[in-house]
Design a protein around this motif. Structure first.
Motif, mmCIF file in Angstrom:
data_model
loop_
_atom_site.group_PDB
_atom_site.id
_atom_site.type_symbol
_atom_site.label_atom_id
_atom_site.label_comp_id
_atom_site.label_asym_id
_atom_site.label_seq_id
_atom_site.Cartn_x
_atom_site.Cartn_y
_atom_site.Cartn_z
ATOM 1 N N ARG A 213 -27.432 53.264 23.188
ATOM 2 C CA ARG A 213 -27.170 52.106 22.311
ATOM 3 C C ARG A 213 -26.526 50.973 23.125
ATOM 4 N NH1 ARG A 213 -23.164 51.132 18.103
ATOM 5 N NH2 ARG A 213 -22.280 53.194 18.382
ATOM 6 N N THR B 151 -16.460 43.541 13.493
ATOM 7 C CA THR B 151 -17.746 42.850 13.408
ATOM 8 C C THR B 151 -18.932 43.807 13.524
ATOM 9 O OG1 THR B 151 -17.787 42.369 15.786
ATOM 10 C CG2 THR B 151 -16.784 40.712 14.347
ATOM 11 N N ASP C 31 -19.198 40.417 21.459
ATOM 12 C CA ASP C 31 -19.321 39.027 21.930
ATOM 13 C C ASP C 31 -18.179 38.160 21.416
ATOM 14 O OD1 ASP C 31 -19.944 39.113 19.269
ATOM 15 O OD2 ASP C 31 -21.761 37.894 19.412
ATOM 16 N N ALA D 4 -28.756 44.117 16.204
ATOM 17 C CA ALA D 4 -27.945 43.450 17.243
ATOM 18 C C ALA D 4 -28.805 42.676 18.234
ATOM 19 C CB ALA D 4 -27.086 44.481 17.971
HETATM 20 N N1 LIG Z 1 -19.874 41.532 17.839
HETATM 21 C C1 LIG Z 1 -20.755 42.569 17.836
HETATM 22 C C2 LIG Z 1 -20.448 43.753 17.180
HETATM 23 C C3 LIG Z 1 -21.349 44.773 17.202
HETATM 24 N N2 LIG Z 1 -22.537 44.604 17.830
HETATM 25 C C4 LIG Z 1 -23.529 45.670 17.782
HETATM 26 C C5 LIG Z 1 -23.353 46.734 18.795
HETATM 27 C C6 LIG Z 1 -23.600 48.021 18.080
HETATM 28 O O1 LIG Z 1 -24.871 48.533 18.382
HETATM 29 C C7 LIG Z 1 -23.570 47.672 16.600
HETATM 30 C C8 LIG Z 1 -22.478 48.382 15.835
HETATM 31 O O2 LIG Z 1 -21.233 48.162 16.481
HETATM 32 P P1 LIG Z 1 -20.061 49.272 16.424
HETATM 33 O O3 LIG Z 1 -19.721 49.495 14.990
HETATM 34 O O4 LIG Z 1 -20.605 50.508 17.034
HETATM 35 O O5 LIG Z 1 -18.935 48.655 17.196
HETATM 36 O O6 LIG Z 1 -23.450 46.282 16.501
HETATM 37 C C9 LIG Z 1 -22.820 43.431 18.451
HETATM 38 O O7 LIG Z 1 -23.911 43.296 19.041
HETATM 39 N N3 LIG Z 1 -21.934 42.424 18.447
#
Ligand SMILES: Nc1ccn([C@H]2C[C@H](O)[C@@H](COP(=O)(O)O)O2)c(=O)n1
Ligand SMILES: Nc1ncnc2c1ncn2[C@@H]1O[C@H](COP(=O)(O)OP(=O)(O)OP(=O)(O)O)[C@@H](O)[C@H]1O
Length: 239
Positions: free
Chosen positions: A191, A47, A145, A115
């Motif tokens: 982040r 996601t 989440d 996000a």
């Molecule tokens: N379910 C999710 C998935 C990801 N995010 C946000 C957190 C990260 O800043 C961004 C990219 O995720 P990553 O590829 O580093 O796992 O997306 C979120 O809020 N909720």
């Protein structure tokens, strides 16, 4: 019972098997979840890549990432395609292949703006729930989440975590030693701090297992996650 003993038990498979995995950046969610999906014969949904795809689109289309209305509109209107098969990886935005582009440090630096835009989150949660249904609720889904918002009724829910030191080291290796310590801290720790303002992915909610991979290698982590899936699924079904 030890992890090795639990891993030997058969998983009593029902019709649906959703495995929900959350955790901080660099804990191994994507790579470990993908391997678990492969071994259990399930689909796989990253996601975070969807949040990254929206960020890529906004930057590419010169949409101001601080403009919540515009970012939400982007999340609602773009066409997103992604492989849901763990053996192959691709992501497309409006037909453009962004598989590599969404992993670039400039996207990692910008993605928290997507996000933390609540309207964009609501749209992406809606899309993720539709994808889970499209795949017959037989899927490993990873993010921030998933255990609490996207799939709170998943058969197995877990937080995959690791120490800050382990996460920074792994991300540094993953990026081929191209990043300074400051850049890594920005991409991983800062982040996480920003993302944690809208979703709690550090603490396991009720009924959510925790796997700490700080002292486990990759293979041991996969086995630990599969052991948790067995335990959760077998606990939730009549003997
Ligand atoms: N379910 C999710 C998935 C990801 N995010 C946000 C957190 C990260 O800043 C961004 C990219 O995720 P990553 O590829 O580093 O796992 O997306 C979120 O809020 N909720
Ligand atoms: N237990 C482990 N031991 C050593 N390396 C690991 C382990 N788990 C994952 N890794 C490696 O750590 C790196 C980061 O993993 P991954 O990209 O899966 O993390 P992530 O939690 O999905 O991060 P993000 O949320 O920022 O996308 C990868 O190179 C992966 O192979």
């Amino acid at each position: 019972m030890s992890i090795a003993e639990v891993a030997e038990q058969p998983i009593r498979l029902g019709k649906s098997l959703v495995v929900a995995v959350d955790g901080p950046s660099g804990s191994g969610k994507s790579s470990v979840s993908k391997a678990v999906a492969q071994r259990l014969g399930l689909a796989f949904l990253d996601t975070g890549a969807m949040y990254r795809s929206v960020a890529w689109h906004c930057i590419n289309a010169q949409i101001n990432l601080e403009d919540a209305v515009a970012v939400e509109a982007a999340a609602r209107t773009i066409k997103m395609e992604q492989s849901m098969v763990p053996e192959t990886e691709f992501f497309k935005v409006n037909g453009v292949n962004v598989t590599d582009a969404i992993r670039e440090p400039k996207i990692s630096a910008a993605v928290s703006s997507v996000a933390t835009t609540l309207g964009a989150r609501a749209e992406l949660v809606r899309r993720q729930q539709a994808l889970i249904a499209d795949h017959g609720h037989r899927i490993v889904v990873e993010g921030r989440d998933i255990t609490t918002v996207v799939a709170p009724l998943a058969e197995a829910r877990l937080i995959l975590t690791a120490s800050e030191e382990a996460r920074l080291r792994r991300r540094g290796l993953q990026l081929g030693g191209t990043q300074t310590a400051e850049q890594l801290a920005e991409q991983v720790l800062e982040r996480d701090a920003k993302d944690a303002t809208v979703v709690d992915f550090q603490r396991a909610a009720d009924g959510v297992y925790t796997v700490d991979s700080s002292d486990l290698d990759f293979e041991e982590t996969i086995n630990a996650v599969i052991a948790v899936v067995r335990r959760a699924v077998n606990a939730g079904q009549p003997a």
